[in-house]
Each structure stands twice: as structure tokens, then as C-alpha cells.
Enzyme design. Structure first.
Site, PDB file in Angstrom:
ATOM      1  CG  ASP A  13      -2.085  -1.143   1.117  1.00 47.50           C
ATOM      2  OD1 ASP A  13      -2.118  -1.688   0.065  1.00 47.50           O
ATOM      3  OD2 ASP A  13      -2.185  -1.539   2.195  1.00 47.50           O
ATOM      4  CE  LYS A  16       2.557  -2.349  -4.087  1.00 43.99           C
ATOM      5  NZ  LYS A  16       2.055  -2.001  -2.947  1.00 43.99           N
ATOM      6  N   GLY A  40      -4.621  -4.255  -3.740  1.00 40.18           N
ATOM      7  CA  GLY A  40      -5.377  -3.251  -4.113  1.00 40.18           C
ATOM      8  C   GLY A  40      -4.688  -2.113  -4.636  1.00 40.18           C
ATOM      9  CG  HIS A  41      -2.057  -1.923  -6.887  1.00 38.81           C
ATOM     10  ND1 HIS A  41      -0.954  -2.342  -7.818  1.00 38.81           N
ATOM     11  CD2 HIS A  41      -1.766  -2.646  -5.689  1.00 38.81           C
ATOM     12  CE1 HIS A  41      -0.458  -3.171  -7.205  1.00 38.81           C
ATOM     13  NE2 HIS A  41      -0.618  -3.433  -5.904  1.00 38.81           N
ATOM     14  CD  GLN A 222       1.127  -8.858  -2.709  1.00 42.86           C
ATOM     15  OE1 GLN A 222       1.600  -9.471  -3.419  1.00 42.86           O
ATOM     16  NE2 GLN A 222      -0.272  -8.680  -2.834  1.00 42.86           N
ATOM     17  NE  ARG A 301      -7.214  -6.909   6.906  1.00 42.37           N
ATOM     18  CZ  ARG A 301      -6.178  -7.635   6.716  1.00 42.37           C
ATOM     19  NH1 ARG A 301      -5.917  -8.452   7.837  1.00 42.37           N
ATOM     20  NH2 ARG A 301      -5.658  -7.722   5.436  1.00 42.37           N
ATOM     21  N   PRO A 302      -8.708  -0.891   9.073  1.00 43.59           N
ATOM     22  CG  PRO A 302      -8.951  -0.657  11.208  1.00 43.59           C
ATOM     23  CD  PRO A 302      -9.459  -1.366  10.264  1.00 43.59           C
TER      24      PRO A 302
HETATM   25  P1  GDP Z   1      -0.546   0.412  -3.510  1.00 42.81           P
HETATM   26  O1  GDP Z   1      -1.495  -0.976  -3.231  1.00 42.81           O
HETATM   27  O2  GDP Z   1       0.872   0.390  -3.206  1.00 42.81           O
HETATM   28  O3  GDP Z   1      -1.026   0.764  -4.815  1.00 42.81           O
HETATM   29  O4  GDP Z   1      -1.305   1.488  -2.747  1.00 42.81           O
HETATM   30  P2  GDP Z   1      -2.732   1.684  -2.088  1.00 42.81           P
HETATM   31  O5  GDP Z   1      -3.746   2.067  -3.395  1.00 42.81           O
HETATM   32  O6  GDP Z   1      -3.482   0.433  -1.437  1.00 42.81           O
HETATM   33  O7  GDP Z   1      -2.856   2.671  -1.079  1.00 42.81           O
HETATM   34  C1  GDP Z   1      -2.124   3.898  -1.389  1.00 42.81           C
HETATM   35  C2  GDP Z   1      -3.112   5.050  -0.885  1.00 42.81           C
HETATM   36  O8  GDP Z   1      -2.713   6.338  -0.922  1.00 42.81           O
HETATM   37  C3  GDP Z   1      -4.207   5.228  -1.756  1.00 42.81           C
HETATM   38  O9  GDP Z   1      -5.507   5.529  -1.471  1.00 42.81           O
HETATM   39  C4  GDP Z   1      -3.872   6.298  -2.972  1.00 42.81           C
HETATM   40  O10 GDP Z   1      -4.904   7.026  -3.678  1.00 42.81           O
HETATM   41  C5  GDP Z   1      -3.279   7.120  -1.935  1.00 42.81           C
HETATM   42  N1  GDP Z   1      -2.094   8.050  -2.418  1.00 42.81           N
HETATM   43  C6  GDP Z   1      -1.108   7.528  -3.163  1.00 42.81           C
HETATM   44  N2  GDP Z   1      -0.155   8.662  -3.280  1.00 42.81           N
HETATM   45  C7  GDP Z   1      -0.666   9.582  -2.347  1.00 42.81           C
HETATM   46  C8  GDP Z   1      -0.344  11.018  -1.978  1.00 42.81           C
HETATM   47  O11 GDP Z   1       1.117  11.423  -2.437  1.00 42.81           O
HETATM   48  N3  GDP Z   1      -0.778  11.662  -1.080  1.00 42.81           N
HETATM   49  C9  GDP Z   1      -2.219  10.979  -0.493  1.00 42.81           C
HETATM   50  N4  GDP Z   1      -2.664  11.815   0.232  1.00 42.81           N
HETATM   51  N5  GDP Z   1      -2.538  10.166  -0.815  1.00 42.81           N
HETATM   52  C10 GDP Z   1      -1.978   9.279  -2.015  1.00 42.81           C
HETATM   53  P1  IMO Z   2      -0.680  -4.354  -2.245  1.00 42.25           P
HETATM   54  O1  IMO Z   2      -0.335  -4.744  -3.375  1.00 42.25           O
HETATM   55  C1  IMO Z   2      -0.951  -4.450   2.187  1.00 42.25           C
HETATM   56  C2  IMO Z   2      -0.732  -8.752   3.695  1.00 42.25           C
HETATM   57  C3  IMO Z   2      -2.030  -9.168   4.484  1.00 42.25           C
HETATM   58  C4  IMO Z   2      -1.444 -10.105   5.255  1.00 42.25           C
HETATM   59  C5  IMO Z   2      -0.317 -10.721   4.677  1.00 42.25           C
HETATM   60  C6  IMO Z   2      -0.672 -11.927   4.103  1.00 42.25           C
HETATM   61  O2  IMO Z   2      -1.993  -3.543  -2.204  1.00 42.25           O
HETATM   62  O3  IMO Z   2       0.341  -3.343  -1.415  1.00 42.25           O
HETATM   63  P2  IMO Z   2      -2.521 -12.774   2.078  1.00 42.25           P
HETATM   64  O4  IMO Z   2      -3.547 -12.602   1.581  1.00 42.25           O
HETATM   65  O5  IMO Z   2      -1.374 -12.031   1.146  1.00 42.25           O
HETATM   66  O6  IMO Z   2      -2.022 -14.075   2.090  1.00 42.25           O
HETATM   67  O7  IMO Z   2      -1.834 -12.093   3.394  1.00 42.25           O
HETATM   68  O8  IMO Z   2      -0.247  -9.880   3.476  1.00 42.25           O
HETATM   69  N1  IMO Z   2      -1.002  -8.213   2.254  1.00 42.25           N
HETATM   70  C7  IMO Z   2      -0.976  -6.882   2.037  1.00 42.25           C
HETATM   71  N2  IMO Z   2      -0.915  -5.709   2.791  1.00 42.25           N
HETATM   72  N3  IMO Z   2      -0.886  -4.493   0.872  1.00 42.25           N
HETATM   73  C8  IMO Z   2      -1.150  -5.724  -0.129  1.00 42.25           C
HETATM   74  O9  IMO Z   2      -1.242  -5.558  -1.357  1.00 42.25           O
HETATM   75  C9  IMO Z   2      -1.175  -6.823   0.653  1.00 42.25           C
HETATM   76  N4  IMO Z   2      -1.656  -8.090   0.057  1.00 42.25           N
HETATM   77  C10 IMO Z   2      -1.298  -9.090   1.077  1.00 42.25           C
HETATM   78  O10 IMO Z   2      -2.660  -8.053   5.219  1.00 42.25           O
HETATM   79  O11 IMO Z   2      -0.991  -9.362   6.499  1.00 42.25           O
HETATM   80 MG    MG Z   3      -2.940  -1.490  -1.709  1.00 39.55          MG
END
Ligand code: GDP
Ligand code: IMO
Ligand code: MG
Length: 427
Positions: A13, A16, A40-41, A222, A301-302
Site C-alpha cells: 500500500d 505502487k 489493491g492498487h 505487496q 481494515r484500518p
Molecule cells: P498500492 O497498493 O501500493 O497501490 O497502494 P494503495 O492504493 O493500496 O494505497 C495507497 C493510498 O494512498 C491510495 O488511497 C492512494 O490513492 C493514496 N495516495 C497515493 N499517493 C498519495 C499521496 O501522495 N498523497 C495522498 N494523500 N494519498 C496518496
Molecule cells: P498491495 O499490492 C498490504 C498482507 C495481508 C497479510 C499478509 C498475507 O495493495 O500493496 P495474503 O492474503 O497475501 O495471504 O496475506 O499480507 N497483504 C497486503 N498488505 N497491501 C497488499 O497488497 C497486501 N497483500 C497482502 O494483510 O498481512
Molecule cells: Mg494496496
């Protein structure tokens, strides 16, 4: 320069999806190489927000080919739902290829994921419950069903029958309802027919693109600390989210990798279980969670909050060969008086600069911090490094100095336009 990898340097998260979508403008091909719909991207542009789980984040660029690589585990139902979500949002031109060697996530994997977690009682991993671990286990146990089997309906039926018969014995033992092969087959046959047009030998396809000098972007899911080999085992996922896993998981030579972008938050977060040295929970953490909207994209989840940890970043640099950093969510740190950066750990009275292998030792690591003054100016409209408040510049320069990796990109908001490039990734 043709092969650029985007990897998470923390626990996922990091942003990416945002960086991949941004860089995809200049790429010919975007490839997801591992994981499944545990990812989740999030991508935000033109007042629209998308959450992708399986489909690469280059899908919004019409000219870009998007590949689901052989190292992925693909839930066909989730894939169809994602394609429909894009279609409903007006994304009609889907330029997609799915590896015939990728493995499937099937309904028994999701049931097993929950069952195995429940059996662990107090020692849960806190998985996303998407069946990822059981699907990769089947792959390693050589009973996995691959996409090439899925699109050959006779083969698919036979393999599905074998596996459901096998797993029903386990479900029966634990009082779970058993699956009916004909019901699962009837539903999944439809998915098979719908995805067949996208199925290719993506290794051959990708090598051809690279040989022609095309620009390829590899999108990790991840983060390094969730790596099956280099993460905080057993609190990890079941694949390797490092740049080292790209060649294996896409069928290319390691020589094609020219640049590795380590995506990192300006602080740290983690979802699921497992020790996290710089974690804290107070008013500042609550503020970061609110401002950064730190709730899981896949599970809601938080997210747990911590300070940035440069031991983690140096570990990620080593295991992935990171050549530049992309520091995200910098805006979320605005209005915090003092910012902490972890520079080393204390383990049994000794100062260390590595992540111990044993989880018992990991859990004993006490972070050693330096403190830097924060800033309170709004940085969300910044377009240049030199326009940032001096304290923000100092914070970024300190991370650069402590990791020995140059800053390639920084991000000051979720939108595509809130991205500032300091180093061009594709010449
Ligand atoms: P990923 O799994 O690495 O693609 O990241 P996620 O999408 O799960 O979580 C990143 C969160 O941060 C998303 O809600 C994005 O929209 C948000 N985000 C990304 N870059 C920024 C930033 O520079 N500032 C803020 N406020 N949010 C951002
Ligand atoms: P992105 O690509 C954050 C975490 C789960 C758990 C562990 C194992 O959005 O960054 P799994 O379901 O893979 O067997 O869970 O890995 N986890 C992630 N945490 N971002 C993710 O993906 C994750 N994918 C798995 O919360 O701790
Ligand atoms: Mg994510």
C-alpha cells in the site's frame, strides 16, 4: 533503458498503483508479476478513483499492453468482476494478455485460507482471505490448475474434479460444507470462455517486445517486508514482491531490468498481523490514518501506522537493487511538529542495521530514532522540489542520505497530477 520495475519497499500500500499508472504514459507494456487479488492498487485521475486488484495499473492508457504474468495467482471470478467494473466506468478498450502459465485461485482456496487462519487461533497471519496462500501451496505441491488447463474445458473439469474430491475430505473433517464439482464447473466454464481471448504465452510476447526495444514497466504487488523469502516470515504473503522475482515470474532475462523504483510512504503502514518496530498509536497516528485515508483497499481494515524506517528501506534496497526512491503521501505529514525517522534497531543491547531472520528477534528490535522538525505549509499543489518548504526538503534529503538511494519521484496527493519527477525513468 527498457525494463523498469516498481516495487513496494515496506508492507504494501505504498502507492505502487499510482506510480505505475503515472509511468505507464511512457511505457509500451505494463506487467503484474506476482500476487493476486490480495493487492489493491488505487488510481486517481480526472475526478475518478479506481481500485484494481488483478489488472495492471496501465489499463487506463489505451496504447499500453497490460500483462498478467506467469507468477500471478488469478481468481477468474474476481477478474471478470474487475473487467466489468472497468467496462461500466467507460474503459472500453482493454489491451490485456494473461499468461497461460499463471495459476488459478478457485473457491476451495478461499475456504482453505479462512480455515487455516482459524486453526492458527492466536497466531493468525491476518491474510486478506482471498485464497492466495492455498493457491501458491497448490502450485508448489504440483496440484495447481493453470490458465492453460482452464481454457481447455476437458482438462479443467478433470483437474477440478480431482482437487475438489481431495479438498472435500478436509472440509468434511472440519465440518465445512463440501463443494459440488458440477456447480463450480458450470459457473467457471463461463469465465473460462470469457477470458480465453486474452490467454497467451506472455513470456514469448514479452521477450519480443523487449527485443524490439519497447519500454516495459513491471508492477509489483505487496512490499518487500511481505516477501515469502525476505519478509518478516511467517507474517508475509506467499510470493516474492521483489525485483529479483521479476525474471522468474515473467519469463525474461534479469539483464532486461535497468531501473528499480522503490515506492515508499513518507511514514509506514501495515495491515494484518506481525511486529512492526516503528508502530505507534496516539493522536498523531489517528491523524495520519484520517488524512491519509489509511484503510485497506482490498479489505477495508484500518492500517496500522508507524514512522518511516530506514532499516526497512536499506533491507529493501539490498533485496531488490533499488535504484531510485518514490516517496509518497508526503502531504499527509503536514502539520506534525516533530517527525521521527528510524535509523537503526537495538537488539539485546546491540545496535544493528538489518532485519533479523528469526521472528523472535524481530519482535525484540527497538527502533532508534532521529527527529526532524515538521512543516505546516500546504504542499499539495507543489510542482518542484525547490518549492517545497525547507523542512520538507530536509526530510526528503535525510531519507536520501540514510538510504543511499536518490529520490526519483515524490508525491503530494492521490491524483495523477500530484506527482513530481526528479529523474526520468525512460529516456
Ligand atoms: P498500492 O497498493 O501500493 O497501490 O497502494 P494503495 O492504493 O493500496 O494505497 C495507497 C493510498 O494512498 C491510495 O488511497 C492512494 O490513492 C493514496 N495516495 C497515493 N499517493 C498519495 C499521496 O501522495 N498523497 C495522498 N494523500 N494519498 C496518496
Ligand atoms: P498491495 O499490492 C498490504 C498482507 C495481508 C497479510 C499478509 C498475507 O495493495 O500493496 P495474503 O492474503 O497475501 O495471504 O496475506 O499480507 N497483504 C497486503 N498488505 N497491501 C497488499 O497488497 C497486501 N497483500 C497482502 O494483510 O498481512
Ligand atoms: Mg494496496
Amino acid at each position: 533503458m527498457s525494463g523498469v520495475v516498481v516495487v513496494g519497499t515496506q508492507w504494501g500500500d505504498e502507492g505502487k498503483g499510482k506510480i505505475t499508472d503515472f509511468l505507464a504514459e511512457k511505457a509500451d507494456v505494463v506487467v503484474r508479476f506476482q500476487g493476486g487479488n490480495n493487492a489493491g492498487h488505487t488510481i486517481v485521475f480526472e475526478n475518478k478513483k479506481f481500485a484494481l486488484h488483478l489488472i495492471p495499473s496501465g489499463i487506463f492508457r489505451k496504447e499500453t499492453l497490460n500483462i498478467l504474468g506467469n507468477g500471478m495467482v488469478i481468481n477468474p471470478k474476481a477478474l471478470i468482476e474487475e473487467l466489468e467494473m472497468l467496462n461500466n466506468a467507460g474503459i472500453k478498450e482493454i489491451n490485456l494478455a494473461i499468461s497461460d502459465r499463471a495459476h488459478l485461485v478457485l473457491p476451495y482456496h478461499t475456504i482453505l485460507d479462512k480455515l487455516y487462519e482459524d486453526l492458527k487461533e492466536g497466531k493468525k497471519v491476518g491474510t486478506t482471505n482471498k485464497g492466495i496462500g492455498p493457491a501458491y501451496s497448490d502450485k508448489a505441491s504440483r496440484i495447481g490448475i493453470r490458465i492453460c488447463d482452464f481454457v481447455d474445458l476437458d482438462v479443467f473439469y478433470n483437474k477440478l474434479n480431482d482437487n475438489i474430491t481431495y479438498y472435500n475430505k478436509i472440509f468434511k473433517l472440519f465440518g465445512k460444507s463440501e463443494l459440488r464439482v458440477n456447480e463450480v464447473f458450470k459457473e467457471y466454464k463461463e469465465y473460462s470462455i470469457r477470458i480465453k481471448t486474452y490467454v497467451k504465452d506472455t513470456g514469448i510476447l514479452l521477450n519480443k517486445e523487449l527485443d524490439e526495444g519497447k519500454k516495459v514497466l513491471f508492477e509489483g504487488a505487496q512490499g518487500s517486508l511481505l516477501c515469502l523469502d525476505h519478509g518478516t516470515y511467517p507474517y508475509v504473503t506467499s510470493s516474492s514482491p521483489t525485483a529479483a522475482s521479476v525474471p522468474l515470474n515473467t519469463g525474461i532475462s534479469p539483464m532486461f531490468i535497468d531501473e528499480v523504483i522503490g515506492v515508499t510512504k513518507a511514514y509506514s503502514t501495515r495491515v494484518g498481523e506481525g511486529y512492526f518496530a516503528t508502530e505507534f498509536e496516539d493522536e498523531i497516528a489517528k491523524r495520519i490514518r484520517d488524512v491519509g485515508n489509511e484503510y485497506g483497499t482490498t479489505t477495508g481494515r484500518p492500517r496500522r501506522i508507524g514512522w518511516i524506517d530506514t532499516v526497512v528501506l536499506r533491507h529493501s534496497k539490498r533485496v531488490s537493487g533499488i535504484t531510485s526512491l518514490s516517496i509518497m503521501l508526503l502531504d499527509v505529514l503536514t502539520n506534525i511538529d516533530i517527525l521521527k525517522i528510524c535509523v537503526a534497531y537495538k537488539l539485546d543491547g546491540e545496535i544493528i542495521d538489518y532485519i533479523p531472520a528469526s521472528i523472535k528477534d524481530v519482535e525484540k528490535c527497538i527502533p532508534i530514532y532521529i527527529e526532524l522538525p515538521g512543516w505546516d505549509e500546504d504542499i499539495t499543489k507543489t510542482t518542484k522540489f525547490s518549492d517545497l518548504p525547507l523542512n520538507t526538503q530536509r526530510y526528503l534529503n535525510k531519507i536520501n542520505e540514510l538510504t543511499g538511494v536518490d529520490l526519483g519521484i515524490f508525491s503530494v496527493g492521490p491524483d495523477r497530477t500530484q506527482t513530481i519527477v526528479l529523474k526520468e525513468m525512460y529516456k
